[in-house]
Design a protein around this motif. Structure first.
Motif, short mmCIF file in Angstrom:
data_model
loop_
_atom_site.label_atom_id
_atom_site.label_comp_id
_atom_site.label_asym_id
_atom_site.label_seq_id
_atom_site.Cartn_x
_atom_site.Cartn_y
_atom_site.Cartn_z
N ILE A 61 0.84 -1.19 0.00
CA ILE A 61 0.00 0.00 0.00
C ILE A 61 0.88 1.24 0.00
O ILE A 61 2.09 1.17 0.27
N ALA A 62 0.26 2.37 -0.33
CA ALA A 62 0.99 3.64 -0.36
C ALA A 62 0.21 4.67 0.44
O ALA A 62 -1.03 4.66 0.45
N LEU A 63 0.93 5.54 1.11
CA LEU A 63 0.33 6.62 1.89
C LEU A 63 0.28 7.88 1.04
O LEU A 63 1.27 8.26 0.40
N ARG A 64 -0.88 8.52 1.03
CA ARG A 64 -1.04 9.79 0.34
C ARG A 64 -1.53 10.83 1.34
O ARG A 64 -2.45 10.56 2.11
N LYS A 65 -0.94 12.02 1.29
CA LYS A 65 -1.31 13.08 2.21
C LYS A 65 -1.98 14.22 1.46
O LYS A 65 -1.57 14.57 0.36
N SER A 66 -3.02 14.75 2.06
CA SER A 66 -3.70 15.93 1.53
C SER A 66 -3.96 16.86 2.70
O SER A 66 -4.92 16.67 3.46
N GLY A 67 -3.08 17.84 2.86
CA GLY A 67 -3.16 18.69 4.03
C GLY A 67 -2.89 17.88 5.28
O GLY A 67 -1.90 17.16 5.38
#
Length: 234
Positions: A61-67
């Motif tokens: 899995i991959a972590l994605r950040k939005s704010g």
């Protein structure tokens, strides 16, 4: 001396029931939060966070950040293909979940497989395209023919706008419920996106199931029916 890929490590990551539920939830193609995935896995948030860390470290899995927000997705299509193949293997050997109901029927009829259409309707679409010569696997590579290009363009998909990528344009994906192939690759993704964009189909909240509208059912049958009729998108 043992050499080669360590499949035991990957198998152990997928084999934990909670982590398997997390990965299955991410097969929807959506980015989900740790809290959402904890609910899917049936565990508390601290436990889910531990599982997510292991899955991320394992490259699944991959972590994605939005704010301030943190979301998780599958790390790529390769992981999705492995999971779909494992679902097919499990179903083929009778290892299915005991609880059945309307949601199961809906998933078998039409669902999203990471980023393309799966289930009975996905298989029907792929079989129709092969039968009518829109895709061919001569030479061992699945290829979109000129007739297929005209057909796809008629459905509203602009092939020229598809991203340039090493990912194949057309690819088979073994459907876990139908035990037959459906269409994946960039073309499968583009067709699914077009079905959503033109109102033929809608996602089901909290599920991988895809609901086709009455108009969409009719249009899909005209496009991919056994009679060979094509759809007018005008």
């Amino acid at each position: 001396m043992k050499e080669g890929p360590d499949i035991a490590r990957i198998a152990a990551l997928i084999g934990d029931p909670a982590r398997a539920n997390i990965l299955t939830a991410l097969m929807s193609g959506k980015a989900l939060t740790a809290s959402e995935l904890a609910a899917e896995a049936g565990v508390g948030l601290p436990t889910a966070s531990s599982h997510l860390r292991k899955l991320e470290e394992g490259g699944l899995i991959a972590l994605r950040k939005s704010g301030r927000h943190r979301y998780f997705t599958l790390s790529g299509g390769e992981v999705a293909r492995v999971l779909e193949a494992l679902m097919g293997l499990a179903a083929g050997h009778g290892h299915v979940r005991s609880r059945t109901g309307p949601k199961d029927n809906a998933l078998r009829r039409a669902r999203v497989c990471y980023n393309h259409l799966a289930g009975e309707m996905g298989v029907e679409m792929y079989q129709a395209m092969r039968a009518r010569g829109f895709v061919t696997d001569e030479g061992g590579t699945l290829t979109l023919t000129q007739a297929g290009e005209r057909f796809i363009t008629g459905l509203g998909v602009d092939l020229a706008t598809l991203p340039r990528s090493r990912a194949p344009l057309c690819r088979e994906c073994l459907d876990w419920s139908a035990r037959q192939s459906h269409l994946a690759g960039q073309l499968g993704r583009a067709l699914f996106a077009q079905f959503i964009a033109n109102g033929w189909a809608r996602r089901t909240e909290g599920s991988r199931a895809i609901r086709f509208t009455p108009v969409g059912e009719t249009a899909f049958a005209r496009a991919f029916g056994r009679d060979g009729a094509t759809v007018s998108t005008g």
